[in-house]
Design a protein around this motif. Structure first.
Motif, PDB file in Angstrom:
ATOM      1  N   PHE A  72      44.511  38.670  46.428  1.00  0.00           N
ATOM      2  CA  PHE A  72      44.428  37.859  45.218  1.00  0.00           C
ATOM      3  C   PHE A  72      43.520  36.644  45.381  1.00  0.00           C
ATOM      4  CE2 PHE A  72      48.531  40.063  44.968  1.00  0.00           C
ATOM      5  CZ  PHE A  72      48.342  40.748  43.779  1.00  0.00           C
ATOM      6  N   ALA A  73      42.974  36.472  46.576  1.00  0.00           N
ATOM      7  CA  ALA A  73      42.073  35.349  46.829  1.00  0.00           C
ATOM      8  C   ALA A  73      41.046  35.777  47.871  1.00  0.00           C
ATOM      9  CB  ALA A  73      42.849  34.131  47.318  1.00  0.00           C
ATOM     10  N   PRO A  74      39.838  35.200  47.830  1.00  0.00           N
ATOM     11  CA  PRO A  74      38.790  35.591  48.776  1.00  0.00           C
ATOM     12  C   PRO A  74      39.196  35.469  50.234  1.00  0.00           C
ATOM     13  CG  PRO A  74      37.841  34.307  46.992  1.00  0.00           C
ATOM     14  CD  PRO A  74      39.327  34.241  46.825  1.00  0.00           C
ATOM     15  N   TYR A  75      39.920  34.384  50.591  1.00  0.00           N
ATOM     16  CA  TYR A  75      40.287  34.207  52.009  1.00  0.00           C
ATOM     17  C   TYR A  75      41.215  35.315  52.481  1.00  0.00           C
ATOM     18  CZ  TYR A  75      45.102  32.579  51.332  1.00  0.00           C
ATOM     19  OH  TYR A  75      46.432  32.502  51.042  1.00  0.00           O
ATOM     20  N   THR A 104      29.527  41.495  40.402  1.00  0.00           N
ATOM     21  CA  THR A 104      29.679  42.870  40.877  1.00  0.00           C
ATOM     22  C   THR A 104      30.787  42.957  41.910  1.00  0.00           C
ATOM     23  OG1 THR A 104      27.310  43.240  40.559  1.00  0.00           O
ATOM     24  CG2 THR A 104      28.489  44.810  41.947  1.00  0.00           C
ATOM     25  N   PRO A 105      31.831  43.755  41.662  1.00  0.00           N
ATOM     26  CA  PRO A 105      32.888  43.913  42.677  1.00  0.00           C
ATOM     27  C   PRO A 105      32.439  44.849  43.792  1.00  0.00           C
ATOM     28  CG  PRO A 105      33.382  45.263  40.768  1.00  0.00           C
ATOM     29  CD  PRO A 105      32.118  44.507  40.433  1.00  0.00           C
ATOM     30  N   TYR A 106      32.797  44.492  45.009  1.00  0.00           N
ATOM     31  CA  TYR A 106      32.507  45.329  46.180  1.00  0.00           C
ATOM     32  C   TYR A 106      33.823  45.675  46.859  1.00  0.00           C
ATOM     33  CZ  TYR A 106      27.551  44.096  45.834  1.00  0.00           C
ATOM     34  OH  TYR A 106      26.252  43.944  45.410  1.00  0.00           O
ATOM     35  N   GLY A 107      34.224  46.935  46.753  1.00  0.00           N
ATOM     36  CA  GLY A 107      35.403  47.397  47.465  1.00  0.00           C
ATOM     37  C   GLY A 107      35.000  47.987  48.808  1.00  0.00           C
ATOM     38  N   TRP A 120      40.576  46.710  47.472  1.00  0.00           N
ATOM     39  CA  TRP A 120      40.124  46.426  46.106  1.00  0.00           C
ATOM     40  C   TRP A 120      39.051  45.342  46.123  1.00  0.00           C
ATOM     41  CZ3 TRP A 120      42.830  42.497  42.663  1.00  0.00           C
ATOM     42  CH2 TRP A 120      42.615  42.715  41.296  1.00  0.00           C
ATOM     43  N   GLY A 121      38.060  45.426  45.242  1.00  0.00           N
ATOM     44  CA  GLY A 121      36.907  44.546  45.336  1.00  0.00           C
ATOM     45  C   GLY A 121      36.822  43.387  44.379  1.00  0.00           C
ATOM     46  N   THR A 122      37.859  43.133  43.587  1.00  0.00           N
ATOM     47  CA  THR A 122      37.754  42.090  42.571  1.00  0.00           C
ATOM     48  C   THR A 122      37.489  40.702  43.146  1.00  0.00           C
ATOM     49  OG1 THR A 122      39.041  43.256  40.891  1.00  0.00           O
ATOM     50  CG2 THR A 122      39.031  40.874  40.758  1.00  0.00           C
ATOM     51  N   VAL A 123      38.116  40.340  44.276  1.00  0.00           N
ATOM     52  CA  VAL A 123      37.913  39.000  44.830  1.00  0.00           C
ATOM     53  C   VAL A 123      36.734  38.950  45.798  1.00  0.00           C
ATOM     54  CG1 VAL A 123      40.327  38.373  44.548  1.00  0.00           C
ATOM     55  CG2 VAL A 123      39.559  39.317  46.728  1.00  0.00           C
ATOM     56  N   THR A 124      36.069  40.069  46.036  1.00  0.00           N
ATOM     57  CA  THR A 124      34.875  40.062  46.890  1.00  0.00           C
ATOM     58  C   THR A 124      33.640  40.354  46.059  1.00  0.00           C
ATOM     59  OG1 THR A 124      35.334  42.377  47.481  1.00  0.00           O
ATOM     60  CG2 THR A 124      36.066  40.688  49.012  1.00  0.00           C
ATOM     61  N   ARG A 125      33.720  40.016  44.781  1.00  0.00           N
ATOM     62  CA  ARG A 125      32.564  40.261  43.913  1.00  0.00           C
ATOM     63  C   ARG A 125      31.421  39.333  44.270  1.00  0.00           C
ATOM     64  NH1 ARG A 125      33.442  41.171  39.137  1.00  0.00           N
ATOM     65  NH2 ARG A 125      35.688  41.489  39.333  1.00  0.00           N
ATOM     66  N   SER A 126      30.233  39.714  43.863  1.00  0.00           N
ATOM     67  CA  SER A 126      29.042  38.898  44.101  1.00  0.00           C
ATOM     68  C   SER A 126      28.258  38.827  42.800  1.00  0.00           C
ATOM     69  CB  SER A 126      28.182  39.530  45.193  1.00  0.00           C
ATOM     70  OG  SER A 126      27.036  38.765  45.424  1.00  0.00           O
ATOM     71  N   ASP A 127      27.626  37.704  42.560  1.00  0.00           N
ATOM     72  CA  ASP A 127      26.753  37.571  41.392  1.00  0.00           C
ATOM     73  C   ASP A 127      25.611  36.622  41.764  1.00  0.00           C
ATOM     74  OD1 ASP A 127      27.349  34.750  40.636  1.00  0.00           O
ATOM     75  OD2 ASP A 127      29.339  35.523  40.220  1.00  0.00           O
ATOM     76  N   PRO A 135      29.506  29.925  48.525  1.00  0.00           N
ATOM     77  CA  PRO A 135      30.435  30.757  49.282  1.00  0.00           C
ATOM     78  C   PRO A 135      30.536  32.148  48.698  1.00  0.00           C
ATOM     79  CG  PRO A 135      31.615  29.235  47.869  1.00  0.00           C
ATOM     80  CD  PRO A 135      30.184  28.843  47.804  1.00  0.00           C
ATOM     81  N   ASN A 136      30.848  33.090  49.503  1.00  0.00           N
ATOM     82  CA  ASN A 136      30.924  34.463  49.059  1.00  0.00           C
ATOM     83  C   ASN A 136      31.746  35.257  50.067  1.00  0.00           C
ATOM     84  OD1 ASN A 136      30.496  37.109  48.314  1.00  0.00           O
ATOM     85  ND2 ASN A 136      28.329  36.847  47.961  1.00  0.00           N
ATOM     86  N   ALA A 137      32.917  35.723  49.649  1.00  0.00           N
ATOM     87  CA  ALA A 137      33.765  36.501  50.551  1.00  0.00           C
ATOM     88  C   ALA A 137      33.060  37.770  50.995  1.00  0.00           C
ATOM     89  CB  ALA A 137      35.090  36.836  49.873  1.00  0.00           C
ATOM     90  N   TYR A 138      32.269  38.337  50.098  1.00  0.00           N
ATOM     91  CA  TYR A 138      31.538  39.557  50.446  1.00  0.00           C
ATOM     92  C   TYR A 138      30.594  39.295  51.617  1.00  0.00           C
ATOM     93  CZ  TYR A 138      28.376  43.575  49.931  1.00  0.00           C
ATOM     94  OH  TYR A 138      27.619  44.699  50.157  1.00  0.00           O
ATOM     95  N   ARG A 139      29.863  38.192  51.551  1.00  0.00           N
ATOM     96  CA  ARG A 139      28.949  37.845  52.640  1.00  0.00           C
ATOM     97  C   ARG A 139      29.706  37.588  53.942  1.00  0.00           C
ATOM     98  NH1 ARG A 139      27.162  32.489  51.458  1.00  0.00           N
ATOM     99  NH2 ARG A 139      28.942  31.927  52.733  1.00  0.00           N
TER     100      ARG A 139
END
Length: 276
Positions: A72-75, A104-107, A120-127, A135-139
């Motif tokens: 539910f959160a990037p961390y 863009t969500p990344y799962g 699930w990729g909702t909190v690791t989305r990138s734009d 900051p970017n959890a995906y990165r």
């Protein structure tokens, strides 16, 4: 007969010992072995507890369909991936899909020695707003995967394919003919071109890597002190932004050191905003 439920329970346990996993669930370690071997099945109460404690999708646990882990959160996404990378992960598939929201969500689907697990990729989305220093959890997850040296592939799904992700076993995506192989360097370059080349001899310049690690420790310390905030993805993302900006990071540090309340810190941050 294949014991898929037992395999999925083993993936949820990850790098935790059976004893540690049992303590989390309030059961005896031998019972965990029985569940994973298929000699027993979890009760409805235990199933609900596993899903609640480990943020696991009940449908995936019981049937293998859809996303397994739902942060539910990037961390939370970053911490989960770190644990999974230490638990016999052989290959990772980045799944770029559509969910009709901004960015863009990344799962991620992780292939293990036995079975697979997904996030699930909702909190690791990138734009576009996340490029550069934002900051970017995906990165962050890409950086950790690069450090582990695991094979990383990617697939981009159509709107139609995206709409049916919760109806399929996501491990089937590994056989999709449209997979792009070995994308880790290219993905990092696309997010931070000023730091990463498309074919990097190293993960990060030493000083950048240390800065990244310090910021990760700061995030974890903040959420440890303010656990009620960590479950709100919007607040979590705001904290990530504050930590990433030298002018605002000092207010997060003050909160951690107990020198100021969150309300007072927000007033200080508001003053900074007015000056800008």
């Amino acid at each position: 007969m294949e014991n898929k439920l037992g395999e999925r329970l083993s993936q949820v346990r990850g790098s935790l010992s059976k004893a540690a996993f049992a303590r989390e669930l309030g059961v005896q370690p031998p019972y965990i072995g029985m569940l994973e071997s298929g000699k027993s099945t979890p009760s409805e109460t235990l199933t609900k507890l596993i899903c609640a404690e480990f943020k696991i999708n009940k449908e995936w646990l019981l049937t293998g369909k859809g996303w397994a882990y739902t942060p539910f959160a990037p961390y939370q996404a970053t911490e989960w991936m770190l644990k999974q990378l230490n638990a016999n992960t052989k290959r990772i598939l980045i799944v770029k899909y559509e969910d009709y929201k901004i960015g863009t969500p990344y799962g991620f689907v992780l292939e293990k020695e036995k079975g697979s697990i997904s996030m699930w990729g909702t909190v690791t989305r990138s734009d576009p707003g996340y490029r550069g220093g934002r900051p970017n959890a995906y990165r962050d997850i890409l950086i950790e995967m690069k450090a582990k040296g695991v094979q990383v592939d990617k697939i981009k799904l159509t709107e139609t394919e995206s709409a049916h992700l919760n109806d399929i076993d996501l491990s089937s995506l590994f056989s999709n003919p449209n997979i792009i192989r070995d994308v880790i360097d290219k993905e990092l370059h696309s997010k931070r071109p000023e730091i990463y080349s498309e074919k990097m001899p190293q993960i990060l310049p030493e000083e950048k890597e240390e800065e990244y690690r310090r910021d990760q420790r700061l995030r974890n310390a903040f959420y440890g002190k303010n656990k009620d905030l960590g479950s709100d993805p919007e607040i979590a993302e705001i904290i990530d932004i504050l930590i990433n900006d030298p002018e605002t990071k000092k207010y997060v540090l003050k909160i951690l050191k107990g020198r100021t309340a969150i309300k007072e810190a927000m007033e200080g941050l508001s003053g900074l905003s007015d000056k800008k």
